[in-house]
Design an enzyme around this catalytic site. Structure first.
Site, PDB file in Angstrom:
ATOM      1  N   HIS A   9       0.846  -1.208   0.000  1.00  0.00           N
ATOM      2  CA  HIS A   9       0.000   0.000   0.000  1.00  0.00           C
ATOM      3  C   HIS A   9       0.875   1.249   0.000  1.00  0.00           C
ATOM      4  CE1 HIS A   9      -2.880  -2.737   2.429  1.00  0.00           C
ATOM      5  NE2 HIS A   9      -3.469  -2.548   1.255  1.00  0.00           N
ATOM      6  N   LYS A  58     -17.671  -6.594   8.398  1.00  0.00           N
ATOM      7  CA  LYS A  58     -16.512  -7.407   8.048  1.00  0.00           C
ATOM      8  C   LYS A  58     -15.625  -7.588   9.282  1.00  0.00           C
ATOM      9  CE  LYS A  58     -12.713  -7.606   4.755  1.00  0.00           C
ATOM     10  NZ  LYS A  58     -11.896  -6.823   3.833  1.00  0.00           N
ATOM     11  N   ARG A  62      -1.891  -6.069  -8.621  1.00  0.00           N
ATOM     12  CA  ARG A  62      -0.707  -6.887  -8.385  1.00  0.00           C
ATOM     13  C   ARG A  62      -0.532  -7.927  -9.482  1.00  0.00           C
ATOM     14  NH1 ARG A  62      -2.726  -8.082  -2.437  1.00  0.00           N
ATOM     15  NH2 ARG A  62      -4.542  -8.228  -3.768  1.00  0.00           N
ATOM     16  N   SER A  81      -2.552  -7.859   2.835  1.00  0.00           N
ATOM     17  CA  SER A  81      -2.763  -7.770   4.288  1.00  0.00           C
ATOM     18  C   SER A  81      -3.096  -9.151   4.849  1.00  0.00           C
ATOM     19  CB  SER A  81      -3.897  -6.796   4.599  1.00  0.00           C
ATOM     20  OG  SER A  81      -3.574  -5.505   4.161  1.00  0.00           O
TER      21      SER A  81
END
Ligand code: PNS
Length: 160
Positions: A16, A40, A89, A127
């Site tokens: 990030h 979440k 990515r 993450s």
């Protein structure tokens, strides 16, 4: 130009930070917006995620850290900003990112999503992977800044 870089940032990684750093050199202002999503199960609370981002982004004068809930397009309208940044990515990211960008554009035609290709050295990083490695006692110092590493250890000690 002002851009919004939205995400969960649970927690912020070097991947990030690489995107934020590069964006801050290309745009006048970057608003890093943490999704405040109570439904979440995140490891870190919204406040903790914001706090970590603010600390690791100290010295980035044109970067603001904020939160949003609900639809990203509604938040973008409130901020008078129509350009979203997302990192890409691998090809595996593409389908979901394309779907989000198209849904956002369908909701508000003026919204544009700019994709920034992740630096090769961080292309494998997420993450979730960082949390998994940390939970099994692995060394995450090459994935996240020291302060985030400490916060991860604390969470795990607390029994996350
Ligand atoms: O870091 P993430 O989890 O990949 O970020 C995803 C995020 C927060 C950008 C995305 O879930 C989002 O924008 N959520 C807000 C709800 C929304 O606007 N949904 C419609 C677009 S799919």
């Amino acid at each position: 130009m002002i851009v919004i870089y939205p995400g969960s940032f649970d927690p912020v990684t070097y991947g990030h930070l690489d995107i934020i750093d590069r964006c801050s050199k290309k745009f006048d202002k970057v608003i890093v917006s943490v999704l405040d999503n109570k439904s979440k199960r995140n490891m870190f609370t919204t406040e903790e995620r914001v706090e970590l981002l603010k600390k690791v982004l100290e010295g980035h004068d044109n970067v603001e850290v904020d939160t949003f809930s609900g639809l990203l397009v509604d938040y973008a309208e409130k901020k008078h900003c129509t350009t979203m940044i997302r990192g890409l990515r691998a090809v595996s990211d593409f389908e979901y990112e394309m779907q989000m960008a198209l849904v956002n554009k369908k909701l508000v035609n003026d919204i544009e999503t700019f994709f920034m290709v992740a630096s090769g050295k961080y292309a494998y990083l997420s993450s979730s992977i960082v949390k998994e490695v940390a939970m099994f006692g692995g060394n995450v110092s090459c994935f996240v800044p020291e302060i985030v590493e400490k916060a991860l250890k604390e969470k795990i000690k607390e029994g996350y």
